[in-house]
Write a protein that holds these residues in place. Structure first.
Motif, PDB file in Angstrom:
ATOM      1  N   UNK A   1      37.268  63.056  34.760  1.00 10.74           N
ATOM      2  CA  UNK A   1      36.561  61.604  35.195  1.00 10.74           C
ATOM      3  C   UNK A   1      37.452  60.447  35.852  1.00 10.74           C
ATOM      4  N   UNK A   2      37.688  60.166  35.239  1.00  8.30           N
ATOM      5  CA  UNK A   2      38.391  58.764  35.055  1.00  8.30           C
ATOM      6  C   UNK A   2      40.204  59.362  35.914  1.00  8.30           C
ATOM      7  N   UNK A   3      40.626  60.521  35.629  1.00  8.90           N
ATOM      8  CA  UNK A   3      41.949  60.762  35.894  1.00  8.90           C
ATOM      9  C   UNK A   3      42.001  60.820  37.573  1.00  8.90           C
ATOM     10  N   UNK A   4      40.961  60.526  38.551  1.00 12.37           N
ATOM     11  CA  UNK A   4      41.807  60.771  40.163  1.00 12.37           C
ATOM     12  C   UNK A   4      42.245  59.289  40.060  1.00 12.37           C
ATOM     13  N   UNK A   5      42.076  58.532  39.511  1.00 13.45           N
ATOM     14  CA  UNK A   5      42.113  56.429  40.014  1.00 13.45           C
ATOM     15  C   UNK A   5      42.184  55.967  39.207  1.00 13.45           C
ATOM     16  N   UNK A   6      43.433  55.001  39.724  1.00 13.90           N
ATOM     17  CA  UNK A   6      44.064  54.324  38.927  1.00 13.90           C
ATOM     18  C   UNK A   6      43.364  53.043  37.934  1.00 13.90           C
ATOM     19  N   UNK A   7      43.827  52.561  36.993  1.00 12.47           N
ATOM     20  CA  UNK A   7      43.167  51.157  36.401  1.00 12.47           C
ATOM     21  C   UNK A   7      43.125  49.929  37.344  1.00 12.47           C
ATOM     22  N   UNK A   8      43.341  49.669  37.900  1.00 10.75           N
ATOM     23  CA  UNK A   8      43.403  48.462  39.249  1.00 10.75           C
ATOM     24  C   UNK A   8      42.597  49.378  40.495  1.00 10.75           C
ATOM     25  N   UNK A   9      42.160  51.264  40.854  1.00  6.29           N
ATOM     26  CA  UNK A   9      41.241  51.155  41.854  1.00  6.29           C
ATOM     27  C   UNK A   9      39.725  51.323  41.450  1.00  6.29           C
ATOM     28  N   UNK A  10      39.975  51.278  39.656  1.00  7.58           N
ATOM     29  CA  UNK A  10      39.003  50.982  39.200  1.00  7.58           C
ATOM     30  C   UNK A  10      38.531  49.688  39.095  1.00  7.58           C
ATOM     31  N   UNK A  11      39.225  48.867  38.340  1.00  6.30           N
ATOM     32  CA  UNK A  11      39.174  46.924  38.062  1.00  6.30           C
ATOM     33  C   UNK A  11      38.559  46.625  39.118  1.00  6.30           C
ATOM     34  N   UNK A  12      39.219  47.113  40.742  1.00  4.75           N
ATOM     35  CA  UNK A  12      38.689  45.839  42.219  1.00  4.75           C
ATOM     36  C   UNK A  12      36.916  46.145  42.535  1.00  4.75           C
ATOM     37  N   UNK A  13      37.119  48.227  42.436  1.00  7.47           N
ATOM     38  CA  UNK A  13      35.382  48.748  42.697  1.00  7.47           C
ATOM     39  C   UNK A  13      34.321  47.111  41.091  1.00  7.47           C
ATOM     40  N   UNK A  14      35.144  47.277  40.307  1.00  3.77           N
ATOM     41  CA  UNK A  14      34.407  46.731  38.879  1.00  3.77           C
ATOM     42  C   UNK A  14      33.794  45.065  40.033  1.00  3.77           C
ATOM     43  N   UNK A  15      35.153  44.887  40.535  1.00  5.78           N
ATOM     44  CA  UNK A  15      35.254  43.287  41.323  1.00  5.78           C
ATOM     45  C   UNK A  15      33.647  43.590  42.335  1.00  5.78           C
ATOM     46  N   UNK A  16      34.242  44.716  42.776  1.00  9.21           N
ATOM     47  CA  UNK A  16      32.390  45.040  43.414  1.00  9.21           C
ATOM     48  C   UNK A  16      31.485  44.832  43.439  1.00  9.21           C
ATOM     49  N   UNK A  17      31.162  45.578  42.421  1.00  8.90           N
ATOM     50  CA  UNK A  17      30.770  46.018  41.808  1.00  8.90           C
ATOM     51  C   UNK A  17      29.736  44.729  40.978  1.00  8.90           C
ATOM     52  N   UNK A  18      30.613  43.816  40.763  1.00 10.15           N
ATOM     53  CA  UNK A  18      29.678  42.246  39.911  1.00 10.15           C
ATOM     54  C   UNK A  18      29.538  41.419  40.486  1.00 10.15           C
TER      55      UNK A  18
END
Length: 632
Positions: free
Chosen positions: A554-571
């Protein structure tokens, strides 16, 4: 921690190695053990505030005399409530019998809770149950002294259903499907069996029934009972038990997931979930408190013999790193250093986020437990500035003026206590609109601590769900008008559920999971999500040994930085003015900071037991099918 997550429990076991008269003479009270247990439980109350329990056993009592006592509480201050009850019983008995104030033998015989063997427990009700029946220690009673069993633990089993079915196959009828009950009944079954066999053997040797009792106590092999009982356990555990005749044990899981420490001298043996509790209460040195090896038990026989025995084959040591980041008290020597190191190792990422502009950056933390990692972060900022100052001074050479030197030396990290938690505030209104407004005020801010347009770098232990960040912290920090808010997590992204004792059970609760899901939707890769569901469903029902963690895909296609960036957007609240960036600890730096505690399954999905893979797959099935329930 801004996201309130709960831990299972903390345990304390005390065995007094001398007669109670010894403690009366040396310390002025036969209640020495009770007093020490109160302190042990208070020093571990961080591990559980929903309930507490205490049990004691008196050694060498005569038939007809009470030798076991237990008290439990789910009051708002359960530890205090328990010991108020105990003290009231003691004070009432001594008030009614003033002549017995110095008579230790009378006190032991007539006052409950006054014994040589004591067990304490503090808990969080992670399963939504906070009834008195759910509070440890649990008691399995029998008219045979040796078959009485008291159990308390810091644990979660992933295979409760299997353990329950095993008991049914043994002919038992467990009263509920709960891991505490199944574990206690499993130990109880093999305890009953061992006592019955010993009794039969001793009778064959010609001893009378009454003569058999002390011989059973002497010959009973607790290690053998534990080996048989724990053979199929899959989980993280520190399991403590008392037997009616005075034997005691604490057993640790083979991966060392849950922490267990012990100390021994000629007066006392004490076992606890946290080392500083033992150090503080008994005033002993750091290096005299030992860690119980994974897969081993400390066994204390009723005659005072103490041994460390291997019960299950130790596996790779994967002690819980979340203990180090958050749950355990930061007063532990190693944990204090590790938390500072977690903050220090984050500094390069922070420096990049603030464009190397320390002069216009305010450093702070989210109270109260992130303070230690904050110290490490600031110390590294100071080291960085010192190097820069040295370079500037050397570049100017002997011609440097006093004003220039003063200007260089004046630059230092700007440290402020920006966020202040209002511990007394309770969000008592349940309607969402009103409740959200109250949540906003859980934290206060220090007005004037940040200049308009500054960078604000604020560190937290961990960002699990992000709810408080979005609804409270970021909103109030924005009132200070910083140009950019950088929220730093001393822990990596939490991506997978825990099933060994931490209350993080549902995938859809994690902000990292939500962020990855949004990325799948945006990139049109939802077929990956569906394929993962099919794999999890297909494997459902297979043996734990064959289970593979499919949720890693589920997480494999994305880098940790991409997920962190999206988290910042969601929060980021929709009306926020400042730019928001979220920085997480890397897995590599986590292992550098906590080299002895490499358990990281909630970050990496690398579960230490086979049952963990089954649990995470079931959690994904529950998410996909919209079932709001635990996977274990």
């Amino acid at each position: 921690m801004s996201d309130a997550i709960k831990h299972e429990c903390g345990i304390s076991l005390i065995r007094l190695m001398k007669p109670l008269e010894y403690y009366q003479e040396k310390y002025g009270s036969a209640f020495y053990g009770v007093n020490k247990m109160y302190l042990m439980m208070e020093k571990q109350h961080n591990r559980g505030q929903d309930g507490a329990g205490f049990a004691s056993i008196k050694m060498n009592m005569q038939p007809g005399e009470r030798y076991m006592s237990r008290v439990r509480s789910i009051e708002s201050q359960p530890i205090q409530d328990i010991f108020d009850t105990i003290n009231n019983r003691i004070n009432t008995a001594l008030k009614e019998n003033p002549e017995a104030k110095e008579d230790v033998a009378w006190q032991k015989k007539h006052i409950p809770y006054v014994g040589e063997l004591l067990l304490g427990h503090v808990r969080y009700g992670t399963f939504g149950k906070n009834s008195i029946e759910s509070v440890h220690p649990f008691l399995r009673q029998n008219n045979w002294m040796h078959r009485n069993l008291i159990v308390a633990g810091n644990f979660n089993m992933t295979n409760v259903k299997e353990l329950f079915d095993n008991l049914v196959q043994l002919g038992q009828h467990p009263k509920e499907l709960a891991d505490t009950i199944t574990v206690m009944e499993k130990i109880g079954h093999f305890l009953d069996d061992a006592v019955a066999k010993l009794y039969k053997q001793i009778k064959k040797e010609g001893f009378t029934k009454m003569e058999a009792s002390p011989l059973i106590a002497e010959r009973l092999k607790v290690s053998k009972i534990l080996r048989k009982s724990s053979k199929n356990w899959d989980g993280g555990y520190a399991m403590a038990g008392l037997l009616g005749h005075g034997d005691a044990f604490v057993l640790r899981d083979p991966s060392g997931i849950r922490p267990t420490y012990y100390y021994q001298d000629d007066e006392v043996v004490v076992v606890a979930s946290e080392r500083p509790a033992i150090q503080t209460v008994f005033n002993v040195a750091y290096d005299t408190v030992k860690e119980l090896p994974p897969g081993h038990a400390i066994i204390i026989k009723n005659d005072g013999r103490v041994g460390i025995e291997q019960i299950q084959e130790p596996r790779e040591r994967l002690a819980c790193s979340f203990e180090r980041i958050y749950f355990s008290r930061g007063s532990d020597k190693e944990i204090y250093q590790e938390r500072k190191e977690l903050g220090r190792l984050l500094f390069p990422q922070i420096l990049k986020a603030i464009d190397n502009d320390i002069k216009n950056t305010v450093f702070s933390y989210i109270p109260n437990t992130a303070e230690t990692s904050f110290l490490g972060m600031v110390r590294e900022a100071q080291n960085y500035l010192n190097k820069k100052k040295e370079e500037q001074i050397l570049a100017l050479g002997p011609s440097i003026s006093s004003e220039q030197l003063h200007e260089i030396l004046e630059v230092r990290p700007r440290i402020e206590k920006v966020a202040i938690k209002d511990a007394k505030l309770r969000t008592f209104i349940t309607q969402d609109s009103s409740r959200d407004d109250l949540v906003t005020h859980v934290y206060d801010i220090s007005y004037g601590s940040v200049n308009k347009g500054d960078y604000l770098a604020i560190i937290d232990d961990s960002i699990v769900r992000g709810t408080t960040l979005k609804k409270s912290i970021l909103r109030i920090l924005d009132r200070l008008h910083p140009g950019k808010i950088i929220v730093i997590s001393s822990a990596p992204q939490i991506r997978y559920p825990d099933c060994y004792g931490i209350d993080m059970a549902k995938l859809e609760d994690f902000i990292a999971f939500k962020a990855a899901l949004e990325l799948h939707k945006e990139q049109g890769s939802m077929e990956i999500v569906e394929n993962i569901y099919r794999k999890c469903k297909r494997e459902n029902g297979s043996s734990d040994a064959e289970a593979i963690n499919h949720v890693k895909e589920f997480y494999a296609p994305f880098s940790a930085e991409e997920i962190s960036s999206k988290i910042a957007e969601l929060l980021s609240p929709p009306d926020i003015q400042a730019e928001v960036q979220i920085i997480y600890q890397t897995i590599e730096n986590l292992h550098i900071a906590c080299p002895k505690n490499l358990g990281d399954w909630y970050f990496t999905g690398n579960y230490p037991t086979p049952g963990g893979n089954r649990v995470v797959n079931q959690a994904f099935i529950n998410f996909y099918e919209g079932k709001n329930q635990r996977a274990y």
